[in-house]
Design an enzyme around this catalytic site. Structure first.
Site: not given
Length: 325
Positions: A198, A253-255
Site C-alpha cells: 500500500t 492508498l492503503h484501504d
C-alpha cells in the site's frame, strides 16, 4: 458489468480518510455490489466511524446501502486511534454532507450471518479496511456463517516493511491483534494487503489536482481526502520524528488497495506465506511475522504496478458522477 456478474461485498470499515476513498472507489466501480457497510472502532471511536460511513453514503446518494454498527472495543484490550492522521472527525475536517439515514438497529454479527445465509456459499466477500474485531466475532459466534464466505481481503500488517503505529506493527492489526489472530487461524480464504504494497501506491498533490478537475462532486471530494491526508501525515511526521525529517508528501492508498486488488488482481504480485500475529504485548506486539513453524499460510500481496493502480482509481472516481442508484 451488471449486478449479476459483479462481486457481492460487505465493507467492514472504520472511516478514516483512506477508508472514505476506498468506499468511494467501491461505489464508483461496476465490479462491486455493496451489500452493506459494517463499522468498527479503529481510526476513531465507533460513533464517529458510523457517522462517517453514513456521511459518505449521503454524498453518493446511496441511502439504499445499509450501515450496521459493529464492535466498539477490541476483543481483549483498550482501543487506540489515529486522530492525528485522519483529524478529530475522521474525515480531515472536510465538509461531507450530514447523514440522511440512520444505521440499522440490529446486531452486526447477526446481520452478517443473515446476509451470508441469503446467498449461495462462496458468493459473498468481506472487504476489511479496519481492525478485524467484527470478523473475529463472526468466526467465534457464527462459524457456520463464516464458512459460507467467498473470501476475505483485509488491509493490514507489515510483513517485510516497517510498521506505521510501532516500528514493527501496522495500525489495523495492532488495534486488535487477538482478532487478527482469530481471523488468520480460521482457515477461511484470506488475502492480506499489507503496508508492503500500500505504501507503493501513493497519490501526490498533482494526482489529486487532476482528479478534482475530472468531473463531479465525488471525484472532487476524493481529491480533498487525498490533500487532507497528505497535510496531516506531513504535519504528524514533523511533530513526532526525532530526526526532524518529514514524510514524503504522498497519500498512500492503503484501504483503496483492497478494492483495487479485488477488481484488478493482475496489478499485484501474491505470495503464499506463513504468517503469525504477535499478541504477547512485547515491543513486537501487533506485528505480522513470517514464521515457518507457527505461522498460518495465507495469500499476501507483496508487489504492485503502482502506476496502473493509481490510473485505475482515477479512472473509476473520475467517471463516478453522483453514483446514484
Amino acid at each position: 458489468m451488471n449486478a449479476s456478474t459483479s462481486l457481492r461485498v460487505i465493507i467492514d470499515t472504520d472511516p478514516g480518510l483512506d477508508d472514505a476513498l476506498a468506499i468511494l472507489v467501491a461505489l464508483a466501480s461496476p465490479e462491486f455490489t455493496v451489500e452493506g457497510i459494517v463499522t468498527v472502532a479503529g481510526n476513531l471511536g465507533l460513533d464517529v466511524t458510523t457517522r462517517n460511513a453514513l456521511r459518505i453514503l449521503a454524498l453518493c446518494e446511496r441511502q439504499d446501502i445499509p450501515v450496521v454498527v459493529g464492535a466498539e472495543m477490541p476483543l481483549e484490550r483498550l482501543p487506540i486511534d489515529a486522530a492525528s492522521i485522519h483529524g478529530v472527525d475522521g474525515l480531515g475536517g472536510i465538509a461531507f454532507p450530514e447523514a440522511v439515514a440512520a444505521p440499522l438497529a440490529v446486531d452486526a454479527v447477526a446481520w452478517m450471518a443473515a446476509r451470508m445465509a441469503a446467498h449461495p456459499p462462496g458468493t459473498l466477500r468481506i472487504l476489511a479496511l479496519g481492525p478485524l474485531t467484527n470478523l473475529a466475532r463472526l468466526i467465534r459466534e457464527r462459524p457456520e456463517a463464516a464458512r459460507r464466505l467467498g473470501g476475505i481481503v483485509a488491509m493490514g500488517g507489515a510483513v517485510r516493511d516497517r510498521g506505521n503505529i510501532t516500528p514493527l506493527a501496522e495500525f489495523n492489526v495492532a488495534a486488535d491483534p487477538e482478532a487478527a489472530d482469530v481471523v488468520l487461524r480460521a482457515g477461511l480464504p484470506l488475502t492480506l494487503v499489507p503496508l508492503d504494497v500500500t505504501r507503493r501506491v501513493g497519490a501526490d498533490g498533482e494526482w489529486a489536482r487532476r482528479l478534482a478537475e475530472s468531473s463531479g462532486p465525488v471525484a472532487a471530494m476524493a481529491a480533498r481526502c487525498v490533500t487532507a491526508y497528505i497535510g496531516n501525515i506531513v504535519a504528524h511526521s514533523a511533530r513526532t520524528r526525532p530526526d526532524g525529517q518529514q514524510e514524503l508528501p504522498l497519500c498512500p492508498l492503503h484501504d483503496p488497495c483492497v478494492m483495487i486488488f479485488q477488481a484488478k488482481p493482475d496489478l499485484f504480485t501474491t505470495e503464499r506465506l506463513p504468517i503469525r500475529v504477535v499478541t504477547d504485548r512485547s515491543p513486537a506486539d501487533g506485528a505480522t511475522v513470517i514464521d515457518p513453524v507457527e505461522g498460518v499460510l495465507v495469500d499476501v500481496l507483496t508487489g504492485v504496478d503502482s502506476e496502473g493502480a493509481l490510473a485505475w482509481v482515477a479512472g473509476r472516481l473520475g467517471a463516478a458522477g453522483r453514483l446514484a442508484g
